[in-house]
Design a protein around this motif. Structure first.
Motif, PDB file in Angstrom:
ATOM      1  N   ALA A 189      76.191  10.175  62.501  1.00 56.54           N
ATOM      2  CA  ALA A 189      77.092   9.847  61.416  1.00 56.54           C
ATOM      3  C   ALA A 189      78.685  10.179  61.681  1.00 56.54           C
ATOM      4  N   MET A 202      71.117  13.072  63.931  1.00 59.65           N
ATOM      5  CA  MET A 202      71.644  12.346  62.912  1.00 59.65           C
ATOM      6  C   MET A 202      72.945  12.745  62.346  1.00 59.65           C
ATOM      7  N   GLU A 244      67.601  15.944  62.765  1.00 59.10           N
ATOM      8  CA  GLU A 244      68.722  16.104  61.917  1.00 59.10           C
ATOM      9  C   GLU A 244      70.075  16.369  62.574  1.00 59.10           C
ATOM     10  N   ARG A 269      69.324   4.471  59.230  1.00 56.35           N
ATOM     11  CA  ARG A 269      67.873   4.039  59.047  1.00 56.35           C
ATOM     12  C   ARG A 269      67.337   3.425  60.367  1.00 56.35           C
ATOM     13  N   CYS A 315      79.864   7.194  59.555  1.00 53.20           N
ATOM     14  CA  CYS A 315      79.116   6.379  58.321  1.00 53.20           C
ATOM     15  C   CYS A 315      78.315   7.603  57.555  1.00 53.20           C
ATOM     16  N   ASP A 316      77.727   7.337  56.547  1.00 49.32           N
ATOM     17  CA  ASP A 316      76.855   8.197  55.781  1.00 49.32           C
ATOM     18  C   ASP A 316      75.659   8.464  56.638  1.00 49.32           C
ATOM     19  N   VAL A 317      74.965   9.269  56.687  1.00 45.09           N
ATOM     20  CA  VAL A 317      73.664   9.572  57.312  1.00 45.09           C
ATOM     21  C   VAL A 317      72.679   8.842  56.615  1.00 45.09           C
ATOM     22  N   ASP A 318      72.834   8.399  55.393  1.00 46.84           N
ATOM     23  CA  ASP A 318      71.774   7.362  54.766  1.00 46.84           C
ATOM     24  C   ASP A 318      71.842   6.217  55.161  1.00 46.84           C
ATOM     25  N   ALA A 319      72.944   5.715  55.868  1.00 49.80           N
ATOM     26  CA  ALA A 319      72.957   4.386  56.642  1.00 49.80           C
ATOM     27  C   ALA A 319      72.196   4.455  58.011  1.00 49.80           C
TER      28      ALA A 319
END
Length: 126
Positions: free
Chosen positions: A56, A52, A49, A67, A61-65
């Motif tokens: 980010a 990440m 975490e 992958r 960028c967003d953490v969701d990006a």
């Protein structure tokens, strides 16, 4: 005062050094191992975490990006300088040494996380 329910010092030693006590049918050493495993999982989760969050921020960028299969260059727009900056920040925040040397091999988010895990495992197993 009496000698208590042990019946004397000899019997007390026998009770302490006897069979492994059980907690709800599970030997104590298994309970301790389970707690250690959960702690290791939590530490790994916390490390991921934190990594990440740094990725980010540096990659804007967003953490969701982020992958595991996301390409650092083609998808996230990183260049050699950005990867060096990312490695430096990750080393600082995660208190790891050796990530800067790994940036040439980084192609995806997963490859960064893999190297972080390898370095962290090397630190904890030493």
């Amino acid at each position: 005062m009496g000698g208590g329910s042990f019946g004397g010092p000899g019997q007390a030693v026998d009770q302490v050094t006897g069979p492994v006590p059980e907690v709800f049918g599970t030997p104590v050493d298994a309970v301790v191992q389970g707690a250690d495993d959960r702690l290791a999982e939590q530490e790994a989760k916390d490390l991921t975490e934190r990594a990440m969050a740094v990725m980010a921020k540096v990659l804007d960028c967003d953490v969701d990006a982020l992958r595991p299969e996301a390409d650092l260059i083609e998808v996230l727009g990183a260049d050699e300088e950005t990867l060096a900056i990312l490695a430096w920040h990750l080393e600082t925040v995660l208190e790891l040494d050796g990530l800067v040397e790994e940036t040439d091999d980084w192609q995806t988010v997963g490859s960064v996380l893999f190297d972080i895990g390898e370095l962290a495992a090397g630190l904890t197993s030493a």
